[in-house]
Design an enzyme around this catalytic site. Structure first.
Site, mmCIF file in Angstrom:
data_model
loop_
_atom_site.group_PDB
_atom_site.id
_atom_site.type_symbol
_atom_site.label_atom_id
_atom_site.label_comp_id
_atom_site.label_asym_id
_atom_site.label_seq_id
_atom_site.Cartn_x
_atom_site.Cartn_y
_atom_site.Cartn_z
ATOM 1 N N GLU A 1 -3.247 -1.172 -2.280
ATOM 2 C CA GLU A 1 -3.945 0.105 -2.073
ATOM 3 C C GLU A 1 -3.110 1.229 -2.648
ATOM 4 O O GLU A 1 -1.895 1.295 -2.426
ATOM 5 C CB GLU A 1 -4.130 0.441 -0.577
ATOM 6 C CG GLU A 1 -5.160 -0.363 0.146
ATOM 7 C CD GLU A 1 -5.300 0.045 1.620
ATOM 8 O OE1 GLU A 1 -5.008 1.214 1.977
ATOM 9 O OE2 GLU A 1 -5.692 -0.827 2.410
ATOM 10 N N ASN B 1 0.860 -1.178 0.000
ATOM 11 C CA ASN B 1 0.000 0.000 0.000
ATOM 12 C C ASN B 1 0.896 1.228 0.000
ATOM 13 O O ASN B 1 1.801 1.336 0.845
ATOM 14 C CB ASN B 1 -0.882 0.053 1.261
ATOM 15 C CG ASN B 1 -1.869 -1.105 1.326
ATOM 16 O OD1 ASN B 1 -2.012 -1.875 0.377
ATOM 17 N ND2 ASN B 1 -2.561 -1.222 2.454
HETATM 18 C C1 FCB Z 1 -4.613 2.772 4.669
HETATM 19 C C2 FCB Z 1 -5.659 1.813 5.187
HETATM 20 C C3 FCB Z 1 -6.988 1.960 4.531
HETATM 21 C C4 FCB Z 1 -7.330 3.413 4.251
HETATM 22 C C5 FCB Z 1 -6.194 4.114 3.561
HETATM 23 C C6 FCB Z 1 -6.456 5.554 3.213
HETATM 24 O O1 FCB Z 1 -3.658 2.991 5.650
HETATM 25 O O2 FCB Z 1 -5.256 0.477 4.997
HETATM 26 O O3 FCB Z 1 -7.923 1.326 5.345
HETATM 27 O O4 FCB Z 1 -7.738 4.035 5.384
HETATM 28 O O5 FCB Z 1 -5.055 4.044 4.344
#
Ligand code: FCB
Length: 471
Positions: free
Chosen positions: A377, A319
């Site tokens: 993410e 992420n």
């Molecule tokens: C990450 C999280 C996700 C969301 C994004 C913006 O840290 O995993 O749940 O809140 O940030």
């Protein structure tokens, strides 16, 4: 009743409009994103979208407790209703499918599926079974995260991640889930962002359960990683055909000057953000520099733990959101030095796509056994408004295009990146920032629960449609 599709009257009929505007998203012709096997999907997490917090036997989680504590979450918001996805899941999956998204990353709420004695809660389990079966029917690849921060409160009451026993309870939970859901899950991730659970939860208290002590953070991290390592062979045993991995949020730290002290500060920033998690997972050891940054915080590690933690992975979820510019704090640490005049999002986070490319290529050099990577993410918050039925989220479109270009550069530099999930499918409960920060590619009106597909999602859908049509 809970899953009655007719209850949802506001799902968009067609996700893709015929806009005359030029396409500011479409990747260049030579981009690896045009490869049909590069998975493009969207992500969500249970507490952020489901609501229905005390329905069908769901137990309280640490986020119910934390968000009910005055002063912890902006505007006193909680996840009690959120996007009401527990009731609207069918329409939400239809929406996902109508956008042509090929993958869906969701998480299971542990307190929904197990009681305090570790017995299954059938109603909670059935919710996820129905959801996963529907994804399968629609041909959408499912990435299921077991722990996206909603620890059952009864476990926190016994010490939460500071208690080694929680790691074993997690392995039991992984066992139950993989026995019940085997065959419906394409990829399992044990944990989402252990850095946030350990550091924000136990190190600075910004997240649930709200404790603030560096020593707690390192011990919580150790138990989180141990939980992960115990769960991996359990998942392999119960559901051999699926992929198994973990999701880490990584941060780019850059030095404010060329001075050796500032360079060292940037190094330490990345040690605590990245190596703290990736070294144990991929090298079977903690980075020693971590304990120069936080002296005296070495966790209690038992014989065999590091071997358990370093269990081989099928994939690593990454992420990525922003970079942090740092300088030496004059002692053994770093301090943030926010840069002036740079592009930022509604979160105040700097838009810095090169950080994603640089981290990915750096990991490839540092970790010889780096598994295939999925960007699990990436995305941004903006203060999106619905105007005449449309949401023109121009900054997000440009953000996504530039980050996908960074992923393409990493692939061309030899990193095995196999997919990318937008954060997030829809606006949702953004933890300590409540509902004010909108990360979705679909807008949610929280007073009516109406979903409105934003321009960014329309363009992603258009690209996927074009890619699919290619011979
Ligand atoms: C990450 C999280 C996700 C969301 C994004 C913006 O840290 O995993 O749940 O809140 O940030």
């Amino acid at each position: 009743m809970a899953n009655d599709a007719s209850a949802v009257s506001d799902a968009p009929s067609s996700a893709v409009s015929n806009s005359p505007l030029a396409d500011p998203f479409s990747p260049p012709a030579d981009s690896s994103l045009w490869r049909k096997n590069f998975l493009l999907g969207a992500a969500t997490a249970s507490y952020q979208i489901e609501g229905a917090v005390d329905e069908d036997g769901r137990l309280p989680s640490i986020w119910d407790t934390f968000s009910a504590t005055p002063g912890k979450v902006l505007a006193g918001d909680t996840g009690a209703v959120a996007c009401d996805h527990y009731h609207r899941w069918e329409a939400d999956i239809d929406m996902l499918a109508s956008l042509g998204l090929e993958g869906y990353r969701l998480s299971i709420a542990w307190p929904r599926v197990m009681d305090a004695a570790g017995r299954p809660n059938r109603k909670g389990l059935d919710f996820y079974k129905r959801l996963l079966n529907r994804l399968k029917e629609k041909g959408i690849t499912s990435f299921v995260t077991l722990y996206h921060w909603d620890l059952p409160q009864h476990l926190e009451d016994r010490g939460g991640w500071l208690n080694r026993d929680t790691a074993y309870r997690f392995a039991d939970y992984a066992d139950l889930m993989s026995r019940e859901l085997a065959g419906t899950v394409d990829a399992w991730a044990t944990l989402n962002e252990p850095w946030c659970s350990a550091y924000l939860g136990y190190g600075n208290g910004h997240h649930a359960p709200g404790l603030a002590n560096d020593r707690f953070a390192t011990q919580a991290m150790h138990h989180l990683l141990l939980a992960h390592g115990l769960a991996i062979p359990v998942l392999r045993g119960n559901d051999p055909a699926s992929q198994k991995g973990i999701v880490a949020n990584i941060g780019r730290g850059t030095a404010n000057s060329d001075s050796a002290a500032d360079q060292r500060a940037a190094h330490l920033f990345e040690v605590q953000h990245n190596a703290w998690i990736l070294d144990p997972l991929l090298k079977g050891e903690y980075p020693q520099d971590l304990f120069e940054l936080w002296p005296g915080t070495e966790p209690l590690v038992l014989d065999g733990d590091m071997q358990t933690i370093a269990a081989p992975l099928d994939f690593l979820g990454i992420n990525y959101y922003f970079r942090t510019n740092v300088a030496s704090d004059g002692a053994h640490g770093f301090r943030d030095v926010p840069l002036e005049g740079v592009e930022r999002t509604q979160m105040g986070w700097e838009v810095y796509p090169d950080g994603l490319r640089d981290l990915l290529t750096g990991f490839k050099k540092t970790y010889r056994n780096l598994p295939p990577v999925y960007i699990t993410e990436n995305g941004m918050a903006s203060d999106d408004k619905v105007i005449d039925g449309h949401v023109d989220d121009a900054q997000r479109i440009s953000f996504l295009k530039r980050h996908l270009a960074a992923v393409d550069q990493a692939i061309k530099a030899g990193v095995d990146v196999r997919g990318y999930f937008l954060w997030s499918l829809m606006d949702n409960f953004e933890w300590a920032f409540g509902y004010e920060r909108r990360f979705g590619v679909v807008h949610v009106d929280y007073s009516t629960q109406k979903r409105t597909v934003k321009r960014s999602a329309e363009l992603v859908a258009k690209f996927l449609k074009e890619r699919k049509a290619r011979v």
